[in-house]
Design a protein around this motif. Structure first.
Motif, PDB file in Angstrom:
ATOM      1  N   VAL A 142       5.756  -9.409  -2.187  1.00 58.90           N
ATOM      2  CA  VAL A 142       4.600  -8.574  -2.470  1.00 58.90           C
ATOM      3  C   VAL A 142       5.096  -7.122  -2.469  1.00 58.90           C
ATOM      4  CG1 VAL A 142       3.916  -8.582  -0.022  1.00 58.90           C
ATOM      5  CG2 VAL A 142       2.222  -8.043  -1.738  1.00 58.90           C
ATOM      6  N   GLY A 143       4.533  -6.323  -3.394  1.00 57.71           N
ATOM      7  CA  GLY A 143       4.912  -4.908  -3.447  1.00 57.71           C
ATOM      8  C   GLY A 143       3.694  -4.064  -3.113  1.00 57.71           C
ATOM      9  N   ASP A 144       3.870  -3.032  -2.281  1.00 60.24           N
ATOM     10  CA  ASP A 144       2.705  -2.181  -1.984  1.00 60.24           C
ATOM     11  C   ASP A 144       2.530  -1.133  -3.096  1.00 60.24           C
ATOM     12  OD1 ASP A 144       4.443  -0.104  -1.517  1.00 60.24           O
ATOM     13  OD2 ASP A 144       4.057   0.038   0.641  1.00 60.24           O
ATOM     14  N   ASP A 145       1.582  -0.221  -2.928  1.00 57.77           N
ATOM     15  CA  ASP A 145       1.308   0.752  -3.988  1.00 57.77           C
ATOM     16  C   ASP A 145       2.526   1.601  -4.346  1.00 57.77           C
ATOM     17  OD1 ASP A 145      -1.318  -0.006  -4.291  1.00 57.77           O
ATOM     18  OD2 ASP A 145      -1.974   1.213  -2.577  1.00 57.77           O
ATOM     19  N   LEU A 196       1.738  -9.663 -11.823  1.00 53.77           N
ATOM     20  CA  LEU A 196       0.738  -9.294 -10.817  1.00 53.77           C
ATOM     21  C   LEU A 196       0.912  -7.814 -10.461  1.00 53.77           C
ATOM     22  CD1 LEU A 196       1.114 -12.471  -8.578  1.00 53.77           C
ATOM     23  CD2 LEU A 196      -0.685 -12.001 -10.256  1.00 53.77           C
ATOM     24  N   GLY A 197      -0.083  -7.282  -9.777  1.00 55.23           N
ATOM     25  CA  GLY A 197      -0.065  -5.859  -9.425  1.00 55.23           C
ATOM     26  C   GLY A 197       0.227  -5.631  -7.951  1.00 55.23           C
ATOM     27  N   PRO A 198       0.012  -4.382  -7.477  1.00 51.80           N
ATOM     28  CA  PRO A 198       0.273  -4.056  -6.077  1.00 51.80           C
ATOM     29  C   PRO A 198      -0.498  -4.969  -5.126  1.00 51.80           C
ATOM     30  CG  PRO A 198      -0.236  -2.071  -7.328  1.00 51.80           C
ATOM     31  CD  PRO A 198      -0.458  -3.228  -8.245  1.00 51.80           C
ATOM     32  N   ASN A 199       0.129  -5.324  -4.031  1.00 52.71           N
ATOM     33  CA  ASN A 199      -0.483  -6.121  -2.958  1.00 52.71           C
ATOM     34  C   ASN A 199      -0.856  -7.547  -3.361  1.00 52.71           C
ATOM     35  OD1 ASN A 199      -0.321  -3.767  -1.299  1.00 52.71           O
ATOM     36  ND2 ASN A 199      -2.088  -2.998  -2.439  1.00 52.71           N
ATOM     37  N   PRO A 234      18.866   1.832  -7.588  1.00 50.88           N
ATOM     38  CA  PRO A 234      18.912   2.422  -8.928  1.00 50.88           C
ATOM     39  C   PRO A 234      19.190   1.396 -10.027  1.00 50.88           C
ATOM     40  CG  PRO A 234      20.107   3.800  -7.395  1.00 50.88           C
ATOM     41  CD  PRO A 234      19.701   2.573  -6.634  1.00 50.88           C
ATOM     42  N   ASN A 235      18.703   1.679 -11.229  1.00 52.53           N
ATOM     43  CA  ASN A 235      18.888   0.836 -12.429  1.00 52.53           C
ATOM     44  C   ASN A 235      18.277  -0.560 -12.274  1.00 52.53           C
ATOM     45  OD1 ASN A 235      21.038   2.811 -12.098  1.00 52.53           O
ATOM     46  ND2 ASN A 235      21.895   2.053 -13.998  1.00 52.53           N
ATOM     47  N   THR A 236      17.418  -0.769 -11.298  1.00 57.95           N
ATOM     48  CA  THR A 236      16.868  -2.104 -11.043  1.00 57.95           C
ATOM     49  C   THR A 236      15.355  -2.108 -11.250  1.00 57.95           C
ATOM     50  OG1 THR A 236      18.600  -2.430  -9.407  1.00 57.95           O
ATOM     51  CG2 THR A 236      16.736  -3.955  -9.293  1.00 57.95           C
ATOM     52  N   GLU A 237      14.873  -3.113 -11.981  1.00 54.05           N
ATOM     53  CA  GLU A 237      13.433  -3.268 -12.187  1.00 54.05           C
ATOM     54  C   GLU A 237      12.993  -4.602 -11.586  1.00 54.05           C
ATOM     55  OE1 GLU A 237      12.700  -1.112 -16.484  1.00 54.05           O
ATOM     56  OE2 GLU A 237      13.135  -3.236 -16.437  1.00 54.05           O
ATOM     57  N   LEU A 238      11.795  -4.610 -11.038  1.00 51.65           N
ATOM     58  CA  LEU A 238      11.262  -5.840 -10.445  1.00 51.65           C
ATOM     59  C   LEU A 238       9.920  -6.165 -11.078  1.00 51.65           C
ATOM     60  CD1 LEU A 238      11.864  -5.110  -6.639  1.00 51.65           C
ATOM     61  CD2 LEU A 238      13.373  -6.290  -8.237  1.00 51.65           C
ATOM     62  N   LYS A 239       9.575  -7.440 -11.024  1.00 49.58           N
ATOM     63  CA  LYS A 239       8.272  -7.873 -11.494  1.00 49.58           C
ATOM     64  C   LYS A 239       7.830  -8.966 -10.533  1.00 49.58           C
ATOM     65  CE  LYS A 239       7.533  -9.551 -15.959  1.00 49.58           C
ATOM     66  NZ  LYS A 239       7.507  -9.452 -17.387  1.00 49.58           N
ATOM     67  N   ILE A 240       6.533  -9.042 -10.262  1.00 50.35           N
ATOM     68  CA  ILE A 240       6.020 -10.114  -9.409  1.00 50.35           C
ATOM     69  C   ILE A 240       5.050 -10.914 -10.267  1.00 50.35           C
ATOM     70  CG2 ILE A 240       4.626 -10.603  -7.347  1.00 50.35           C
ATOM     71  CD1 ILE A 240       5.981  -8.122  -6.081  1.00 50.35           C
ATOM     72  N   TRP A 258       4.934   1.696 -10.037  1.00 45.35           N
ATOM     73  CA  TRP A 258       4.389   0.657 -10.931  1.00 45.35           C
ATOM     74  C   TRP A 258       4.134   1.217 -12.330  1.00 45.35           C
ATOM     75  CZ3 TRP A 258       3.409  -4.426  -9.391  1.00 45.35           C
ATOM     76  CH2 TRP A 258       3.534  -4.666  -8.026  1.00 45.35           C
ATOM     77  N   THR A 259       4.612   0.539 -13.358  1.00 47.70           N
ATOM     78  CA  THR A 259       4.317   0.974 -14.727  1.00 47.70           C
ATOM     79  C   THR A 259       3.024   0.285 -15.167  1.00 47.70           C
ATOM     80  OG1 THR A 259       5.383  -0.890 -15.816  1.00 47.70           O
ATOM     81  CG2 THR A 259       6.787   1.005 -15.261  1.00 47.70           C
ATOM     82  N   GLN A 260       2.552   0.676 -16.344  1.00 43.02           N
ATOM     83  CA  GLN A 260       1.326   0.046 -16.870  1.00 43.02           C
ATOM     84  C   GLN A 260       1.532  -1.444 -17.130  1.00 43.02           C
ATOM     85  OE1 GLN A 260      -0.017   2.370 -20.190  1.00 43.02           O
ATOM     86  NE2 GLN A 260      -1.605   3.285 -18.899  1.00 43.02           N
ATOM     87  N   ASP A 261       2.776  -1.835 -17.425  1.00 42.07           N
ATOM     88  CA  ASP A 261       3.068  -3.266 -17.662  1.00 42.07           C
ATOM     89  C   ASP A 261       3.337  -4.002 -16.357  1.00 42.07           C
ATOM     90  OD1 ASP A 261       3.115  -2.396 -20.222  1.00 42.07           O
ATOM     91  OD2 ASP A 261       5.312  -2.380 -20.384  1.00 42.07           O
ATOM     92  N   ARG A 262       3.023  -3.357 -15.259  1.00 40.29           N
ATOM     93  CA  ARG A 262       3.212  -3.961 -13.937  1.00 40.29           C
ATOM     94  C   ARG A 262       4.671  -4.299 -13.635  1.00 40.29           C
ATOM     95  NH1 ARG A 262      -1.947  -7.790 -12.816  1.00 40.29           N
ATOM     96  NH2 ARG A 262      -3.249  -6.097 -12.139  1.00 40.29           N
ATOM     97  N   ILE A 263       5.520  -3.375 -13.995  1.00 42.65           N
ATOM     98  CA  ILE A 263       6.936  -3.479 -13.629  1.00 42.65           C
ATOM     99  C   ILE A 263       7.158  -2.455 -12.520  1.00 42.65           C
ATOM    100  CG2 ILE A 263       9.290  -2.948 -14.432  1.00 42.65           C
ATOM    101  CD1 ILE A 263       8.379  -4.034 -17.191  1.00 42.65           C
ATOM    102  N   ILE A 264       7.925  -2.840 -11.493  1.00 44.94           N
ATOM    103  CA  ILE A 264       8.237  -1.883 -10.426  1.00 44.94           C
ATOM    104  C   ILE A 264       9.573  -1.238 -10.755  1.00 44.94           C
ATOM    105  CG2 ILE A 264       8.564  -1.533  -7.944  1.00 44.94           C
ATOM    106  CD1 ILE A 264       7.061  -4.188  -7.521  1.00 44.94           C
TER     107      ILE A 264
END
Ligand code: 4UV
Length: 545
Positions: free
Chosen positions: A430-433, A387-390, A373-379, A6-12
């Motif tokens: 949902v993404g975990d930590d 949104l953040g983890p969980n 690889p090369n893929t970013e996700l956002k929830i 997770w980045t600070q901008d909440r990107i996975i």
């Protein structure tokens, strides 16, 4: 592997290192290693044993391409509709069209004339390739579409070939064809080469514009050593992949055909699904890789003919296309007497398809793993706030595998991409930590029956054509073996009478068997939002509990 996803901008971020995307067309990419394995089998029919070595497949496909340009006057960017089941000739047809500068638009071979005509009109097809057995459906579709374009028939047996068709087999055997025409083809990595259909989050099926770059990227992304599902082809080893899921669907096309052929793997094609034939072929061809969808996992876990010896050569089994419960995965794994690498992939037609894949050895079968690889996700929540983890929300994707867009559909493209370029999947995740993703629900209208897309809008349009019906809505309800099945709500015209069977038969006449509706409820009015959109949630909560 970096698990600080997770980045600070909440990107996975993907935990894997970025990959390079070679600058070539998909056609060149698939054949790039041909000289390493010319004698290996490229594709073989599981029931008849008919098939091609890599060298044969390349040569015949190349002759087909030259004939498409010279005899059939195919031009750069022309769309060719391919309506074929899984046959060993499928890759020759698809790659030949691409070599000739064309774009392949795949059609489900069980489609009715009504469904075929909608796609032929939408994609503006210049040619159709099909089996002799389905030429009559294509002819009816061309009549409905008021189109007059050539039909190429691929002969797989001694059955008669209908009149007015061109034989694929003749187009591949004419060795004297002048191949210099192929030097004039101008297709680059960013041009579309594949145009499958998907309804996306809402509405009718739309052409999904996939470039060579999209599909090549997806192949390279899944070559990452920690997630790859195949072994290297060497002097002494060749993997065999069972292509039981359809090659016309993106999962089959990219994951089972284009990617596996670029790696010199053997495609074992099953044309007609019969459980016994399938189990026998698994064993006979020593199939070590198998891609499945949940109904197939359930079938393999419960069918009386599914004895452990049938699965003895399997090393990797990968599930995708619809949610699978851990319990069902375990039920199948209990049947296998040996240790299997069981994985789960997640993706969409719009993402070429793979977005995420579980790494080797991960035993969390309910998860779909980490972004490749090369893929970013956002929830995001309904207001598009990250949104953040969980925390559960809609899953957004960025990556080189994301489609250019829907063909000729500005509105759908505006709705499907955010202003800063994220593609909206319409899935709730949902993404975990650690950034591991679990898909928990679907926000979009789409219904998935046995992993196949069933767009409610398509069924609603057909229902509304019935003279006794004034309004209709369709939702998906859970089904024990198919995953989901469509349930219809209809409002009858006052004074009209129509019973469930009549309506169900009316729909069945126009759609493929898996889209049929048996469950029909008559109601007084369809609940709608103030903007006139069907409130599917209201219908589900009121009538489907
Ligand atoms: O557009 P489509 O019909 O595409 C697919 C793609 C299947 C894939 C993709 C990558 C793989 O590695 C693989 O194994 C299989 O089916 O439908 C897209 C929608 O299908 C649902 C989800 O709602 C998508 O938006 N879906 C696809 N895979 C999964 C899934 C999954 N593993 N779990 C839950 N839903």
């Amino acid at each position: 592997r970096n698990l600080n996803a997770w980045t600070q901008d909440r990107i996975i971020k993907s935990p894997y290192a970025n990959i390079e995307i070679p600058n070539c067309t998909l056609y060149d990419y698939v054949w790039q290693n041909l000289d390493k394995w010319p004698e290996r089998t490229a594709s073989v029919c599981a029931t008849t044993g008919r098939g091609y070595t890599y060298e044969q497949a390349f040569k015949l496909s190349n002759i087909f391409a030259a004939n498409l340009r010279t005899k059939l006057k195919l031009k750069d960017g022309d769309i060719v509709a391919v309506m074929l089941p899984n046959i060993p000739d499928f890759p020759l047809v698809a790659l030949g069209i691409m070599e000739a500068g064309g774009v392949v638009s795949t059609i489900n071979p069980v489609y009715t004339a009504h469904e075929v005509h909608l796609q032929l009109v939408s994609c503006d097809a210049k040619l159709v390739v099909t089996l002799p057995e389905t030429v009559s459906v294509v002819k009816d579709a061309l009549k409905l579409a008021k189109l007059n374009i050539p039909i190429i028939a691929v002969r797989t047996n001694d059955n008669a070939v209908p009149e007015g068709t061109i034989l694929f087999n003749e187009l591949t055997e004419d060795v004297h064809v002048d191949k210099s025409c192929l030097k004039k083809v101008r297709r680059s990595i960013n041009d579309i080469c594949f145009l499958p259909y998907s309804s996306g989050t809402t509405g009718l099926p739309k052409g999904v514009e996939l470039s060579s770059r999209n599909i090549i990227a997806n192949c390279q992304q899944t070559n990452e050593p920690l997630i790859r599902t195949h072994n290297e082809t060497t002097e002494t080893h060749q993997d065999a992949v069972m292509t039981v899921l359809p090659l016309f669907h993106i999962y089959g096309a990219t994951v089972m055909m284009f990617h596996k052929m670029s790696q010199g793997i053997k495609l074992v094609t099953l044309t007609k699904f019969q459980p016994e034939d399938f189990f026998e072929a698994l064993q006979k061809y020593k199939t070590n890789i198998l891609f499945v969808a949940p109904p197939l996992v359930l079938m393999m876990a419960s069918h009386p003919a599914a004895s452990p010896d049938k699965f003895q050569y399997l090393e990797a089994v990968i599930n995708g296309a619809a949610p699978l419960s851990e319990a069902d995965a375990n039920r199948f794994l209990d049947k296998c007497k040996h240790k299997l690498d069981f994985r789960q992939g997640y993706g969409l037609t719009e993402t070429s398809p793979v977005v995420s894949l579980t790494p080797r050895g991960l035993k969390n079968y309910g998860s779909v793993g980490y972004p490749i690889p090369n893929t970013e996700l956002k929830i995001v929540d309904s207001g598009m706030k990250s949104l953040g983890p969980n925390e559960k929300g809609e899953l957004l994707v960025k990556g080189p595998q994301v489609m250019r867009g829907y063909r000729n559909n500005v509105q759908a493209n505006t709705e499907s991409f955010t202003v800063d370029g994220w593609f909206r999947t319409g899935d709730i995740a949902v993404g975990d930590d650690s950034g591991m993703i679990t898909i928990s629900d679907r926000l979009k209208e789409l219904i998935k029956v046995k992993g196949y897309q069933v767009p409610p809008a398509e069924l609603e349009a057909i229902l509304r054509e019935h003279p006794a019906i004034t309004d209709a809505a369709v939702v998906g309800v859970p089904h024990p073996t198919k995953g989901e099945s469509p349930k219809a709500f209809v409002v009858l015209r006052s004074g009209s009478k129509a019973n469930v069977k009549e309506i169900s038969d009316f729909v069945s006449g126009k759609v493929a068997p898996y889209k049929r509706i048996d469950d029909i409820v008559f109601i007084d009015s369809i609940p709608k939002s103030s903007a006139g959109k069907i409130s599917r949630r209201v219908l589900k909560e009121k009538y489907c509990k």
